[in-house]
Design a protein around this motif. Structure first.
Motif, PDB file in Angstrom:
ATOM      1  N   UNK A 254      44.848  20.342  37.682  1.00 18.26           N
ATOM      2  CA  UNK A 254      45.433  21.683  37.663  1.00 18.26           C
ATOM      3  C   UNK A 254      44.377  22.775  37.790  1.00 18.26           C
ATOM      4  N   UNK A 255      43.150  22.427  38.210  1.00 17.75           N
ATOM      5  CA  UNK A 255      42.101  23.439  38.347  1.00 17.75           C
ATOM      6  C   UNK A 255      42.525  24.490  39.372  1.00 17.75           C
ATOM      7  N   UNK A 256      42.419  25.761  38.994  1.00 15.48           N
ATOM      8  CA  UNK A 256      42.889  26.816  39.886  1.00 15.48           C
ATOM      9  C   UNK A 256      42.064  26.837  41.167  1.00 15.48           C
ATOM     10  N   UNK A 257      42.770  26.962  42.282  1.00 13.88           N
ATOM     11  CA  UNK A 257      42.130  26.945  43.582  1.00 13.88           C
ATOM     12  C   UNK A 257      41.973  25.552  44.156  1.00 13.88           C
ATOM     13  N   UNK A 258      42.282  24.523  43.338  1.00 13.20           N
ATOM     14  CA  UNK A 258      42.133  23.139  43.787  1.00 13.20           C
ATOM     15  C   UNK A 258      43.452  22.368  43.671  1.00 13.20           C
ATOM     16  N   UNK A 259      44.561  23.107  43.641  1.00 11.80           N
ATOM     17  CA  UNK A 259      45.858  22.450  43.459  1.00 11.80           C
ATOM     18  C   UNK A 259      46.213  21.531  44.629  1.00 11.80           C
ATOM     19  N   UNK A 260      45.730  21.843  45.810  1.00  7.42           N
ATOM     20  CA  UNK A 260      45.997  21.008  46.981  1.00  7.42           C
ATOM     21  C   UNK A 260      44.969  19.885  47.023  1.00  7.42           C
ATOM     22  N   UNK A 261      45.067  18.993  46.047  1.00  6.73           N
ATOM     23  CA  UNK A 261      44.076  17.932  45.894  1.00  6.73           C
ATOM     24  C   UNK A 261      44.678  16.570  46.238  1.00  6.73           C
ATOM     25  N   UNK A 266      53.484  17.327  46.266  1.00  6.67           N
ATOM     26  CA  UNK A 266      54.169  18.528  46.745  1.00  6.67           C
ATOM     27  C   UNK A 266      54.084  19.618  45.686  1.00  6.67           C
ATOM     28  N   UNK A 267      53.929  20.854  46.145  1.00  5.41           N
ATOM     29  CA  UNK A 267      53.824  21.992  45.228  1.00  5.41           C
ATOM     30  C   UNK A 267      54.666  23.148  45.727  1.00  5.41           C
ATOM     31  N   UNK A 268      55.279  23.873  44.777  1.00  5.69           N
ATOM     32  CA  UNK A 268      55.976  25.115  45.102  1.00  5.69           C
ATOM     33  C   UNK A 268      54.934  26.208  45.292  1.00  5.69           C
ATOM     34  N   UNK A 269      55.112  27.013  46.335  1.00  3.34           N
ATOM     35  CA  UNK A 269      54.075  27.939  46.751  1.00  3.34           C
ATOM     36  C   UNK A 269      54.267  29.348  46.211  1.00  3.34           C
ATOM     37  N   UNK A 270      53.142  29.945  45.856  1.00  3.35           N
ATOM     38  CA  UNK A 270      53.071  31.371  45.556  1.00  3.35           C
ATOM     39  C   UNK A 270      51.901  31.939  46.343  1.00  3.35           C
ATOM     40  N   UNK A 271      51.733  33.235  46.300  1.00  2.00           N
ATOM     41  CA  UNK A 271      50.699  33.856  47.125  1.00  2.00           C
ATOM     42  C   UNK A 271      49.989  34.947  46.356  1.00  2.00           C
ATOM     43  N   UNK A 272      48.737  35.209  46.738  1.00  2.00           N
ATOM     44  CA  UNK A 272      47.983  36.304  46.141  1.00  2.00           C
ATOM     45  C   UNK A 272      48.296  37.643  46.798  1.00  2.00           C
ATOM     46  N   UNK A 273      49.070  37.640  47.871  1.00  2.00           N
ATOM     47  CA  UNK A 273      49.441  38.867  48.563  1.00  2.00           C
ATOM     48  C   UNK A 273      50.406  39.661  47.686  1.00  2.00           C
ATOM     49  N   UNK A 402      51.630  35.539  37.950  1.00  2.00           N
ATOM     50  CA  UNK A 402      50.724  34.533  38.455  1.00  2.00           C
ATOM     51  C   UNK A 402      50.734  34.445  39.964  1.00  2.00           C
ATOM     52  N   UNK A 403      49.665  33.893  40.512  1.00  6.48           N
ATOM     53  CA  UNK A 403      49.523  33.786  41.959  1.00  6.48           C
ATOM     54  C   UNK A 403      49.316  32.342  42.411  1.00  6.48           C
ATOM     55  N   UNK A 404      49.222  31.410  41.483  1.00  8.51           N
ATOM     56  CA  UNK A 404      48.864  30.047  41.859  1.00  8.51           C
ATOM     57  C   UNK A 404      50.110  29.201  42.125  1.00  8.51           C
ATOM     58  N   UNK A 405      49.988  28.174  42.976  1.00 10.84           N
ATOM     59  CA  UNK A 405      51.119  27.270  43.213  1.00 10.84           C
ATOM     60  C   UNK A 405      51.407  26.413  41.993  1.00 10.84           C
ATOM     61  N   UNK A 406      52.595  25.812  41.988  1.00 10.87           N
ATOM     62  CA  UNK A 406      53.008  24.949  40.885  1.00 10.87           C
ATOM     63  C   UNK A 406      53.158  23.522  41.423  1.00 10.87           C
ATOM     64  N   UNK A 407      52.378  22.614  40.888  1.00 13.32           N
ATOM     65  CA  UNK A 407      52.427  21.219  41.328  1.00 13.32           C
ATOM     66  C   UNK A 407      53.678  20.572  40.746  1.00 13.32           C
ATOM     67  N   UNK A 408      54.658  20.336  41.591  1.00  7.28           N
ATOM     68  CA  UNK A 408      55.937  19.798  41.140  1.00  7.28           C
ATOM     69  C   UNK A 408      56.016  18.284  41.249  1.00  7.28           C
TER      70      UNK A 408
END
Length: 537
Positions: A254-261, A266-273, A402-408
């Motif tokens: 669950x390290x931030x910025x490394x969720x796509x590991x 599959x993860x639900x997406x969020x954005x920093x925009x 929050x801006x990070x994705x959620x690993x589902x």
């Protein structure tokens, strides 16, 4: 369902930074005919994902799936403690069930737009059509499955609403299972193994969800022969066929910025925009104790915004995480140390300000420390070890969501699904072997090879350990906070038993009624026919 219009919140795709991900942007000022074009089709496909953001990493999703279980109870804040405590306020007027119900059905209709209109778009590329339909079916199955887990028999919607519907009827749970499995099998056939935009459905994501669905049906009144075998089969395919790997360090999952590991399926997406961010992405806040009013501390981004919604039960801390010598998961998943960020008296920046050692100490030892020392006997609804899986230091400020994705979906769960399915089919040693893969990953690395081996051996379980309570314990240790616990307990018919045993705040109120959530009152009110409520509400 009468107020559902054909397409709501249809979204388009963008990219952010150098890592392409599914990003949903609202499309406005379009006519219905737009969705009969290739551009409209793709917009509808993207819109099929919108309710993932309504559910994952939100207060409604977390409250409905984590709190009020054997491992999570309420903190001091929040308007929905009655969900955790199962008091009389948990009724058909409950906002969270209404929000999930309405959002999911609206987005199911968007999925149906994709499926129903695809063949009518004459200039739509065949490969684009095939993949888009598969994505929509994955999402449609996901929403129907979660709704069924929460509410039981629900309306099954497999066709686009093209007019206002004044009647709604609850279809059988058996029919829902068949539809969900049909959608997921079709999606698994047509989806690619990987997608260029992270967050889109993939073949392994569909297979992982299939393994959950089969495992859930296998212990239900709708069970069919071979359900456990199918759950094991699909989980095994995810484990073996796509190159997923358990990370060596469980704390990095669950390290931030490394969720796509390599462990994430599959993860639900969020954005920093900030223009397209989602205001309900607040998992980063829910599990934090109130550190910011304590001596030497002030609220800041690295430590997070403490909303004090959910806290661990004594059962989770003292029993499931009792072994902190050989098993590192407690120390990886929980913050127990806060360092001074507001110097005062003899506390300088970086000094220990608050420490929760996890074991009892005497009043004399507490008084001897320059910092606040909090043993378990002094935990309160405001002061407790804080789950850190969702920590989000990249928010623009303390008021921002929050801006990070959620690993589902992740690989460790696939191992535990296959283990449970094999155990229930009588293959206990094979089940133990799979559980051990997950446990060995979290065995402490010692100062010497001998110490490491000793920790590995201490974490090893055998066929004799394999029963449903052990599996639930292991899922609690590994998957805490990941929006699975209430489903795990209802699926295994253990909700009442384990809440009564292990949740002090809820044990006196929980009833058989609570294995389902109440049908939202506005659904009942807007149906011209009688729409039955779940028993007891």
């Amino acid at each position: 369902m009468r107020n559902i219009i054909p397409v709501i919140l249809l979204l388009a795709v963008a990219t952010t930074s150098c890592n392409k991900m599914l990003d949903e942007k609202i499309v406005t000022n379009v006519t219905d005919d737009f969705y009969n074009t290739p551009a409209g089709f793709q917009t509808a496909v993207n819109g099929s994902y919108v309710s993932m953001r309504n559910f994952y990493s939100t207060e409604r999703g977390m409250t409905l799936t984590e709190t009020g279980t054997d491992i999570i109870t309420n903190g001091s804040d929040g308007d929905f403690k009655y969900t955790s405590q199962y008091t009389s306020q948990l009724d058909s007027r409950y906002a969270h069930v209404r929000e999930v119900w309405n959002s999911f059905y609206q987005t199911i209709n968007t999925c149906n737009v994709v499926v129903d209109r695809a063949d009518k778009i004459t200039d739509l590329d065949e490969a684009v059509k095939k993949k888009g339909i598969a994505e929509a079916k994955f999402c449609r199955a996901h929403y129907h499955f979660v709704l069924m887990e929460m509410f039981g028999a629900i309306p099954l919607r497999m066709k686009e609403n093209t007019e206002i519907l004044r009647e709604a009827h609850r279809d059988s749970v058996a029919a829902i299972y068949d539809a969900v499995i049909g959608d997921l099998e079709a999606a698994a056939t047509d989806l690619p193994v990987t997608q260029s935009e992270w967050g889109r459905a993939t073949k392994p994501a569909a297979e992982h969800l299939l393994s959950r669905v089969y495992l859930t049906r296998a212990s239900s009144p709708q069970a069919k022969p071979g359900d456990y075998a199918n759950a094991a089969k699909y989980a095994d395919m995810v484990i073996k066929n796509y190159g997923f790997k358990l990370l060596a360090d469980v704390g990095q999952v669950w390290a931030q910025g490394k969720e796509n590991n390599e462990e994430t399926i599959w993860a639900a997406q969020y954005t920093t925009d900030p223009l397209y961010g989602y205001p309900d992405n607040n998992a980063c806040r829910f599990f934090l104790m109130q550190y910011d009013v304590l001596k030497g501390m002030k609220r800041d981004l690295p430590n997070g915004t403490p909303w004090k919604r959910f806290r661990p039960t004594s059962f989770l801390l003292d029993t499931l995480y009792k072994d902190r010598v050989h098993d590192v998961r407690y120390e990886k998943f929980y913050n127990v140390l806060w360092r001074t960020n507001a110097p005062v008296d003899n506390l300088k920046n970086g000094d220990t300000a608050v420490y929760l050692p996890g074991y009892d100490v005497s009043d004399a030892v507490i008084a001897s420390k320059p910092y606040m020392l909090v043993p378990p006997r002094l935990y309160t609804e405001k002061l407790y070890p804080s789950l850190n899986k969702f920590a989000d230091a990249l928010r623009p400020d303390n008021q921002a969501s929050g801006v990070r994705p959620f690993i589902a979906m992740r690989l460790a769960e696939a191992y535990l699904i296959e283990a449970e399915a094999l155990m229930m089919d009588g293959k206990k040693q094979e089940a133990a072997d799979l559980v051990n893969v997950v446990r060995w990953r979290s065995a402490r690395i010692g100062a010497t090879p001998a110490e490491t081996q000793a920790n590995h051996d201490a974490m090893t379980v055998t066929a004799a350990n394999m029963n449903i309570d052990f599996i639930l314990d292991e899922r609690g240790r590994e998957l805490v906070g990941e929006q699975l616990r209430w489903f795990d307990l209802t699926r295994t018919h253990k909700l009442l038993e384990r809440v009564k045993l292990h949740n002090e705040q809820a044990r006196n109120n929980i009833r058989p009624t609570h294995v389902l959530r109440p049908i939202p009152q506005d659904q009942i009110d807007r149906s011209v026919n009688e729409f039955p409520q779940n028993p007891g509400y």
